[in-house]
Design a protein around this motif. Structure first.
Motif, PDB file in Angstrom:
ATOM      1  N   GLY A 127       4.315  13.551 -14.217  1.00  0.00           N
ATOM      2  CA  GLY A 127       3.785  12.311 -14.771  1.00  0.00           C
ATOM      3  C   GLY A 127       4.764  11.163 -14.759  1.00  0.00           C
ATOM      4  N   VAL A 128       5.820  11.279 -13.933  1.00  0.00           N
ATOM      5  CA  VAL A 128       6.827  10.222 -13.854  1.00  0.00           C
ATOM      6  C   VAL A 128       6.332   9.133 -12.916  1.00  0.00           C
ATOM      7  CG1 VAL A 128       9.168   9.648 -13.125  1.00  0.00           C
ATOM      8  CG2 VAL A 128       8.724  11.801 -14.321  1.00  0.00           C
ATOM      9  N   ASP A 129       6.179   7.924 -13.428  1.00  0.00           N
ATOM     10  CA  ASP A 129       5.725   6.786 -12.637  1.00  0.00           C
ATOM     11  C   ASP A 129       6.907   5.836 -12.473  1.00  0.00           C
ATOM     12  OD1 ASP A 129       4.228   4.976 -11.267  1.00  0.00           O
ATOM     13  OD2 ASP A 129       3.073   4.270 -12.989  1.00  0.00           O
ATOM     14  N   ARG A 130       7.556   5.898 -11.333  1.00  0.00           N
ATOM     15  CA  ARG A 130       8.770   5.114 -11.130  1.00  0.00           C
ATOM     16  C   ARG A 130       8.493   3.625 -11.232  1.00  0.00           C
ATOM     17  NH1 ARG A 130      12.258   6.849  -6.044  1.00  0.00           N
ATOM     18  NH2 ARG A 130      13.330   4.970  -6.778  1.00  0.00           N
ATOM     19  N   GLN A 131       9.464   2.914 -11.779  1.00  0.00           N
ATOM     20  CA  GLN A 131       9.335   1.481 -11.994  1.00  0.00           C
ATOM     21  C   GLN A 131      10.490   0.750 -11.315  1.00  0.00           C
ATOM     22  OE1 GLN A 131       6.605   0.237 -13.649  1.00  0.00           O
ATOM     23  NE2 GLN A 131       5.943   2.380 -13.682  1.00  0.00           N
ATOM     24  N   ARG A 132      10.357  -0.538 -11.194  1.00  0.00           N
ATOM     25  CA  ARG A 132      11.440  -1.356 -10.642  1.00  0.00           C
ATOM     26  C   ARG A 132      12.642  -1.318 -11.575  1.00  0.00           C
ATOM     27  NH1 ARG A 132       6.880  -3.918 -10.035  1.00  0.00           N
ATOM     28  NH2 ARG A 132       7.110  -5.358 -11.795  1.00  0.00           N
ATOM     29  N   VAL A 133      13.823  -1.196 -10.997  1.00  0.00           N
ATOM     30  CA  VAL A 133      15.046  -1.122 -11.812  1.00  0.00           C
ATOM     31  C   VAL A 133      16.116  -2.091 -11.307  1.00  0.00           C
ATOM     32  CG1 VAL A 133      14.676   1.231 -12.648  1.00  0.00           C
ATOM     33  CG2 VAL A 133      15.815   0.878 -10.448  1.00  0.00           C
ATOM     34  N   GLY A 134      15.683  -3.143 -10.598  1.00  0.00           N
ATOM     35  CA  GLY A 134      16.642  -4.145 -10.130  1.00  0.00           C
ATOM     36  C   GLY A 134      17.582  -3.578  -9.091  1.00  0.00           C
ATOM     37  N   GLY A 135      18.884  -3.803  -9.291  1.00  0.00           N
ATOM     38  CA  GLY A 135      19.889  -3.357  -8.335  1.00  0.00           C
ATOM     39  C   GLY A 135      20.265  -1.896  -8.462  1.00  0.00           C
ATOM     40  N   ARG A 136      19.675  -1.206  -9.418  1.00  0.00           N
ATOM     41  CA  ARG A 136      19.984   0.208  -9.603  1.00  0.00           C
ATOM     42  C   ARG A 136      19.073   1.082  -8.762  1.00  0.00           C
ATOM     43  NH1 ARG A 136      19.600  -1.249 -15.736  1.00  0.00           N
ATOM     44  NH2 ARG A 136      21.777  -1.595 -16.334  1.00  0.00           N
ATOM     45  N   MET A 137      19.306   2.397  -8.844  1.00  0.00           N
ATOM     46  CA  MET A 137      18.433   3.389  -8.229  1.00  0.00           C
ATOM     47  C   MET A 137      18.023   4.379  -9.306  1.00  0.00           C
ATOM     48  SD  MET A 137      16.899   4.544  -5.515  1.00  0.00           S
ATOM     49  CE  MET A 137      17.700   3.724  -4.146  1.00  0.00           C
TER      50      MET A 137
ATOM     51  N   SER B 125       6.273   7.195   3.835  1.00  0.00           N
ATOM     52  CA  SER B 125       7.177   8.302   4.173  1.00  0.00           C
ATOM     53  C   SER B 125       8.604   8.057   3.701  1.00  0.00           C
ATOM     54  CB  SER B 125       7.178   8.540   5.687  1.00  0.00           C
ATOM     55  OG  SER B 125       7.901   7.518   6.356  1.00  0.00           O
ATOM     56  N   MET B 126       8.924   6.807   3.353  1.00  0.00           N
ATOM     57  CA  MET B 126      10.255   6.461   2.864  1.00  0.00           C
ATOM     58  C   MET B 126      10.378   6.594   1.347  1.00  0.00           C
ATOM     59  SD  MET B 126      12.152   5.486   5.492  1.00  0.00           S
ATOM     60  CE  MET B 126      11.386   6.770   6.484  1.00  0.00           C
ATOM     61  N   MET B 127       9.286   6.973   0.672  1.00  0.00           N
ATOM     62  CA  MET B 127       9.250   6.905  -0.781  1.00  0.00           C
ATOM     63  C   MET B 127       9.788   8.150  -1.474  1.00  0.00           C
ATOM     64  SD  MET B 127       8.388   3.892  -0.985  1.00  0.00           S
ATOM     65  CE  MET B 127       8.493   3.853  -2.751  1.00  0.00           C
ATOM     66  N   GLU B 128      10.448   9.008  -0.706  1.00  0.00           N
ATOM     67  CA  GLU B 128      11.137  10.168  -1.273  1.00  0.00           C
ATOM     68  C   GLU B 128      10.182  11.007  -2.123  1.00  0.00           C
ATOM     69  OE1 GLU B 128      14.390   8.175  -3.185  1.00  0.00           O
ATOM     70  OE2 GLU B 128      15.405   7.748  -1.290  1.00  0.00           O
ATOM     71  N   SER B 129      10.532  11.304  -3.366  1.00  0.00           N
ATOM     72  CA  SER B 129       9.704  12.197  -4.197  1.00  0.00           C
ATOM     73  C   SER B 129       8.790  11.424  -5.141  1.00  0.00           C
ATOM     74  CB  SER B 129      10.602  13.138  -4.999  1.00  0.00           C
ATOM     75  OG  SER B 129      11.464  12.407  -5.856  1.00  0.00           O
ATOM     76  N   LEU B 130       8.382  10.224  -4.751  1.00  0.00           N
ATOM     77  CA  LEU B 130       7.533   9.397  -5.608  1.00  0.00           C
ATOM     78  C   LEU B 130       6.286  10.144  -6.066  1.00  0.00           C
ATOM     79  CD1 LEU B 130       6.930   6.415  -6.659  1.00  0.00           C
ATOM     80  CD2 LEU B 130       5.531   6.205  -4.589  1.00  0.00           C
ATOM     81  N   ILE B 131       5.553  10.741  -5.126  1.00  0.00           N
ATOM     82  CA  ILE B 131       4.302  11.420  -5.459  1.00  0.00           C
ATOM     83  C   ILE B 131       4.534  12.774  -6.135  1.00  0.00           C
ATOM     84  CG2 ILE B 131       2.168  12.396  -4.509  1.00  0.00           C
ATOM     85  CD1 ILE B 131       2.280   9.315  -4.704  1.00  0.00           C
ATOM     86  N   PRO B 132       5.425  13.636  -5.620  1.00  0.00           N
ATOM     87  CA  PRO B 132       5.666  14.904  -6.339  1.00  0.00           C
ATOM     88  C   PRO B 132       6.121  14.710  -7.781  1.00  0.00           C
ATOM     89  CG  PRO B 132       6.556  15.024  -4.123  1.00  0.00           C
ATOM     90  CD  PRO B 132       6.128  13.608  -4.324  1.00  0.00           C
TER      91      PRO B 132
ATOM     92  N   TYR C 216       0.821  -1.208   0.000  1.00  0.00           N
ATOM     93  CA  TYR C 216       0.000   0.000   0.000  1.00  0.00           C
ATOM     94  C   TYR C 216       0.862   1.268   0.000  1.00  0.00           C
ATOM     95  CZ  TYR C 216      -4.853  -1.565   0.600  1.00  0.00           C
ATOM     96  OH  TYR C 216      -6.110  -2.075   0.399  1.00  0.00           O
ATOM     97  N   GLY C 217       2.021   1.222   0.612  1.00  0.00           N
ATOM     98  CA  GLY C 217       2.871   2.404   0.705  1.00  0.00           C
ATOM     99  C   GLY C 217       3.667   2.708  -0.544  1.00  0.00           C
ATOM    100  N   GLY C 218       3.567   1.850  -1.572  1.00  0.00           N
ATOM    101  CA  GLY C 218       4.302   2.077  -2.817  1.00  0.00           C
ATOM    102  C   GLY C 218       5.672   1.441  -2.843  1.00  0.00           C
ATOM    103  N   PHE C 219       6.105   0.909  -1.700  1.00  0.00           N
ATOM    104  CA  PHE C 219       7.462   0.376  -1.594  1.00  0.00           C
ATOM    105  C   PHE C 219       7.641  -0.893  -2.426  1.00  0.00           C
ATOM    106  CE2 PHE C 219      10.458  -2.427   0.717  1.00  0.00           C
ATOM    107  CZ  PHE C 219      11.599  -1.638   0.692  1.00  0.00           C
TER     108      PHE C 219
END
Length: 416
Positions: free
Chosen positions: A231-241, A218-225, A149-152
């Motif tokens: 319109g940036v929808d972050r996706q899984r990137v494996g071992g990267r950031m 609260s750990m999701m940094e700028s996910l929502i902003p 639920y938190g997006g993590f």
């Protein structure tokens, strides 16, 4: 000469009504720094964490770890005697911790208003899946659900595979950190008002409401902003950031993996020279993270080619000489023998009884943060079930043996 004990929270008494990991983590943090934490457990089985990852005996190493420095008292909250004992402990406590489903304490006749009558200065710290209010508040839920639920959870794993879970109960632990911080914040407010003769803190300001999903959110940094602004929808990137490169894990010649964080602009220059690719260091399009992220596949391939020609120790030595942040991916065996952890007393040895045998010199994680040069010493591991029942009920509450039996459920257990 007797060494002075460092215990900033000495004199603070905490009543823990929690199970599993979230509230007990908050209790552990407070206990680590000197608070007296009285953990109330149900008769017979106690906290269910006693059976999680249980290899021998009746109490897991997980329970021994999360509930260190505490006292265990058995009380049967289904009985009037048990409830009255809890209220008597509330009257003598500064903080109460609980992580039941919202409404449970109220159902037992131990809601905030009742607790407040017993102690008008009590700080009530509540942890639940979605908080005490809102349309989802009554739903049960463990950290796994809250992490989703938190997006993590959506960001953990590889992009071509389903989301995965990290290997520890991170949602519970983060919620526990927030609960401990909230309790200390409220305690400071209470003491400041006492000092300034400003009157008591109202009950509404002494109820700390921690939701597992919000703790993770609260750990999701700028996910929502980033999403709402661009319109940036972050996706899984494996071992990267996302948006940061090069930063990844690489397999070396001996099969061991290393992690390298070469994403700082000046660090990147040294990094590329170290792997023998001055062309990448000097490429104008790779001088910022944005440019490097756009060519992350190319960079990772170049680094992977370099790493696979060296053993992990040699690769790390070259990176250290160049001032590039890097390290091995430790296992439990690696941590157990690491000199840095040892120097800061971050693995502390205890003999542990399984009931059938004594396991000598078992290492347990030290106390964080460090005050001074090393971790403070762990006073005791998570106790056996009810180890302190007589001490607390008899000593602190002056209950006689028959009253202790009634409150702890022993009378019921003795009945045919």
């Amino acid at each position: 000469m007797t060494e002075t004990r460092i215990a900033p929270l000495e004199g603070v008494r905490v009543l823990e009504l929690g199970n599993y990991i979230a509230a007990p983590t908050a209790g552990r943090l407070l206990a680590d720094f000197g608070a007296e934490v009285i953990k109330v457990e149900r008769p017979g089985t106690g906290d269910e964490l006693r059976n999680w990852r249980l290899h021998k005996g009746d109490t897991s190493m997980l329970y021994r770890t999360i509930n260190r420095n505490k006292k265990s008292v058995v009380l049967d909250l289904r009985t009037e005697a048990g409830k009255q004992a809890v209220l008597a402990l509330v009257a003598k406590s500064d903080i109460l911790l609980e992580n039941f489903r919202p409404g449970t304490l109220e159902k037992w006749g131990l809601g905030p208003e009742v607790l407040n009558e017993a102690n008008p200065e009590l700080i009530i710290t509540r942890i639940s899946a979605f908080g005490q209010t809102g349309p989802l508040s009554e739903r049960p839920g463990f950290a796994a659900v809250a992490e989703a639920y938190g997006g993590f959870r959506n960001l953990v794993g590889d992009p071509d595979r389903p989301p995965v879970r990290v290997g520890v109960s991170i949602g519970d632990s983060i919620a526990g950190l927030y609960a401990a911080f909230g309790a200390m914040m409220s305690l400071y407010q209470r003491e400041a008002r006492r000092r300034d003769a400003a009157g008591a803190v109202p009950l509404t300001e002494r109820v700390i409401d921690v939701a597992l999903n919000e703790a993770m959110f609260s750990m999701m940094e700028s996910l929502i902003p980033d999403y709402q602004a661009y319109g940036v929808d972050r996706q899984r990137v494996g071992g990267r950031m996302e948006g940061i490169a090069p930063s990844n894990a690489y397999i070396c010649r001996d099969g061991a993996s290393i992690v390298v964080a070469g994403n700082g602009d000046s660090i990147y220059q040294r990094y590329m020279h170290t792997i023998g690719r001055p062309d990448l260091a000097e490429d104008p399009s790779l001088q910022t993270n944005a440019g490097r992220w756009a060519r992350r596949e190319e960079l990772d391939q170049a680094i992977g080619t370099w790493a696979c020609e060296l053993d992990a120790a040699d690769a790390l030595a070259e990176l250290e000489a160049a001032g590039v942040p890097a390290g091995p991916i430790y296992t439990a065996a690696d941590i157990s023998t690491d000199s840095q952890y040892a120097a800061r007393n971050m693995i502390q040895k205890f003999d542990v009884s399984t009931g059938d045998e004594i396991l000598p010199g078992v290492g347990f994680p030290g106390i964080v943060p460090v005050i001074g040069d090393q971790s403070l010493p762990i006073r005791n591991l998570g106790p056996d079930l009810g180890a302190n029942t007589e001490e607390i009920l008899g000593g602190l509450l002056n209950m006689d043996p028959s009253e202790i039996s009634a409150a702890s459920g022993r009378e019921e257990a003795l009945q045919p």
